[in-house]
Design a protein around this motif. Structure first.
Motif, PDB file in Angstrom:
ATOM      1  N   PHE A   1      36.713  81.584  46.105  1.00 29.54           N
ATOM      2  CA  PHE A   1      36.395  80.595  45.077  1.00 29.54           C
ATOM      3  C   PHE A   1      35.314  79.639  45.564  1.00 29.54           C
ATOM      4  O   PHE A   1      34.301  79.439  44.886  1.00 29.54           O
ATOM      5  CB  PHE A   1      37.660  79.817  44.680  1.00 29.54           C
ATOM      6  CG  PHE A   1      37.410  78.814  43.601  1.00 29.54           C
ATOM      7  CD1 PHE A   1      37.496  79.188  42.267  1.00 29.54           C
ATOM      8  CD2 PHE A   1      37.059  77.510  43.896  1.00 29.54           C
ATOM      9  CE1 PHE A   1      37.232  78.277  41.255  1.00 29.54           C
ATOM     10  CE2 PHE A   1      36.798  76.589  42.894  1.00 29.54           C
ATOM     11  CZ  PHE A   1      36.891  76.975  41.570  1.00 29.54           C
ATOM     12  N   LEU A   2      35.512  79.066  46.737  1.00 30.94           N
ATOM     13  CA  LEU A   2      34.544  78.084  47.244  1.00 30.94           C
ATOM     14  C   LEU A   2      33.165  78.730  47.414  1.00 30.94           C
ATOM     15  O   LEU A   2      32.145  78.175  47.029  1.00 30.94           O
ATOM     16  CB  LEU A   2      35.015  77.500  48.581  1.00 30.94           C
ATOM     17  CG  LEU A   2      36.319  76.687  48.520  1.00 30.94           C
ATOM     18  CD1 LEU A   2      36.712  76.206  49.913  1.00 30.94           C
ATOM     19  CD2 LEU A   2      36.178  75.501  47.570  1.00 30.94           C
TER      20      LEU A   2
ATOM     21  N   GLY B   1      27.120  79.180  42.495  1.00 33.30           N
ATOM     22  CA  GLY B   1      26.910  78.995  41.054  1.00 33.30           C
ATOM     23  C   GLY B   1      27.558  80.057  40.184  1.00 33.30           C
ATOM     24  O   GLY B   1      27.232  80.201  39.011  1.00 33.30           O
ATOM     25  N   MET B   2      28.501  80.848  40.746  1.00 33.61           N
ATOM     26  CA  MET B   2      29.103  81.937  39.962  1.00 33.61           C
ATOM     27  C   MET B   2      30.507  81.546  39.513  1.00 33.61           C
ATOM     28  O   MET B   2      31.501  81.976  40.090  1.00 33.61           O
ATOM     29  CB  MET B   2      29.144  83.214  40.805  1.00 33.61           C
ATOM     30  CG  MET B   2      27.752  83.734  41.108  1.00 33.61           C
ATOM     31  SD  MET B   2      27.770  84.954  42.417  1.00 33.61           S
ATOM     32  CE  MET B   2      28.569  86.318  41.598  1.00 33.61           C
TER      33      MET B   2
END
Ligand code: SF4
Ligand code: ZN
Length: 285
Positions: free
Chosen positions: A159-160, A166-167
């Protein structure tokens, strides 16, 4: 250190501030997984589950837990053809299959005309494409859902990394269960998404569950994981809380297309696997 039951503690769970013996730890682990499966609707008792196993401790812990919790499942190992490493992992999953008495299926990537050893740049993304393709097409024959051994640290670091790039659509894929958005896609489940790598390691050790400890020779520096470990060191339980928070987010899918070569779901003319296969097999006799 003593466990609450009076037995000798084998581990200390920092975020619970609790020392636990092997059997109390195993009970805690299994009840945590069972509770998460129910709360987030990760698996249903009526489903036939295909557990993807890599040979590592996380998918071994998941398989052991699913067996103890009484789920109906088989395992799938994909031989990626990574010199020495793939064979060592296969031996580990064969021992796992015997230890927990669950059927093991093995698919060899070389039957598709290439192996991961041949890919030079972007090895892990090619490997991911191959694994997802084979898991899905294999599972579709007779399973309702694919279970993978992603951990709280895996999901937090994915996630990070992706948010930093930017996804944001990645947040959807990190949920504990993804329903298929097309008939060609098999549902995906992450039954141990809120368990930590350390908990998986303790579970496998205290229950004598076989796994391969060697790292893949192509594994990149785990930069984002190290950031997660560092936060976890300062804030025990961070990754668990983070993934539970992610579990409540949702987002829709776009239009579905099919690959011109194999007919699988694709985002363009060809699916990612056929593009990869073309690249790796073109020019060979
Ligand atoms: Fe595949 Fe990369 Fe994992 Fe190795 S580290 S098994 S190449 S995804
Ligand atoms: Zn105890």
């Amino acid at each position: 250190m003593r466990c609450r039951c009076g037995g000798e503690a084998v581990t200390y769970l920092r975020y619970l501030r609790r020392p636990l013996c092997g059997s109390c730890f195993t009970r805690y682990y299994l009840s945590s997984v069972e509770r998460a499966i129910k709360k987030y609707g990760i698996l249903r008792r009526s489903e036939k589950v295909l557990a993807a196993v890599s040979g590592g401790k996380d998918s071994a812990a998941m398989s052991f837990a699913l067996k103890k919790l009484g789920y109906d499942f088989e395992m799938l190992f994909i031989d990626l053809g990574i010199p020495e490493y793939s064979k060592a992992c296969q031996r580990a999953v064969e021992r796992l299959s015997e230890r927990i008495d669950v059927n093991l299926n093995v698919v060899e990537l070389k039957d598709y005309g290439f192996t991961i050893a041949r890919v030079s740049a972007k090895t892990c993304s090619a490997c991911g494409v191959a694994k997802r393709y084979i898991m899905n097409t294999f599972a579709r024959q007779r399973f309702d859902v694919i279970a993978t051994g992603h951990t709280a640290e895996d999901l937090t670091s994915f996630f990070l990394k992706n948010v930093a790039g930017g996804m944001h659509e990645w947040a959807e894929k990190l949920k504990p269960r993804n329903e298929p958005f097309d008939a060609k896609i098999v549902a995906r489940a992450k039954p141990i998404f809120a368990m930590s790598e350390r908990e998986n390691l303790v579970l496998t050790i205290v229950n004598d569950v076989p796994f391969e400890a060697a790292e893949c020779p192509y594994a990149p520096e785990p930069e984002w994981k190290e950031i997660v470990y560092e936060i976890e060191r300062r804030k025990p339980g961070f990754a668990k809380n983070f993934v539970r928070g992610l579990a409540s987010e949702a987002k829709g899918f776009g239009e579905v297309r099919y690959c011109r070569m194999c007919g699988e779901v694709a985002s363009g003319e060809l699916c990612a696997f056929c593009k990869l296969r073309l690249r790796l097999t073109s020019g060979r006799s």
